[in-house]
Design an enzyme around this catalytic site. Structure first.
Site, mmCIF file in Angstrom:
data_model
loop_
_atom_site.group_PDB
_atom_site.id
_atom_site.type_symbol
_atom_site.label_atom_id
_atom_site.label_comp_id
_atom_site.label_asym_id
_atom_site.label_seq_id
_atom_site.Cartn_x
_atom_site.Cartn_y
_atom_site.Cartn_z
ATOM 1 C CD GLU A 70 -1.631 -2.316 2.223
ATOM 2 O OE1 GLU A 70 -2.159 -2.909 2.473
ATOM 3 O OE2 GLU A 70 0.012 -2.642 2.101
ATOM 4 C CB CYS A 125 -0.490 -2.936 8.693
ATOM 5 S SG CYS A 125 0.319 -1.686 8.053
#
Length: 150
Positions: A46, A69
């Site tokens: 990401e 996360c």
């Protein structure tokens, strides 16, 4: 999501201690960024996709093979927060994080920021191809370092 799975497969088995994750950002039907967890586990998919897309990330949909996360053992900015800061409108996740230490944290951060979250698109394919359940079982010790935010 298939494009995110394919991106992740390029680094399968080379990202320990982290699982391999694929992330594709799509805006107006066009892929504006594609990334996978880097060799050695950092940077996360990401993080790379948001950097690659730049301003094009604003209003985009992120397709991610594993829940972003919500906290990092390194103390860095969590991927869920990076997606929030980038201004994505929606995050589609193939697999929830199987770790009891991290599961749900990323989704909670995204939802709290008003971002639409969907979980389960191509879940079986992503989990089978990227071995998320197996990764967690073999890396439990590393996972104990991750703590839920207060």
């Amino acid at each position: 999501m298939q494009a995110a799975i394919e991106a992740a497969l390029a680094n399968l088995g080379r990202t320990a201690p982290n699982p391999v994750v694929g992330c594709v950002l799509v805006k107006d039907g066009v892929i504006v960024a594609r990334a996978a967890t880097a060799v050695g586990g950092r940077p996360h998919a990401e993080d790379q996709a948001v950097s690659e897309a730049g301003e094009a990330a604003r209003g985009a949909t992120a397709f991610v093979t594993l829940e972003p996360c919500g906290a990092r053992s390194s103390g860095g900015t969590p991927c869920a927060e990076l997606l929030v800061l980038a201004g994505v409108d929606r995050v589609v996740i193939a697999c929830a994080d199987p770790s009891p230490f991290a599961s749900g944290q990323g989704s909670e951060r995204l939802l709290a920021a008003g971002i639409a979250v969907e979980i389960g698109l191509l879940s079986a394919q992503a989990s089978d191809a990227l071995m998320y359940e197996n990764w967690f079982r073999t890396h439990k010790d590393a996972e104990t370092r991750i703590q839920k935010p207060a």
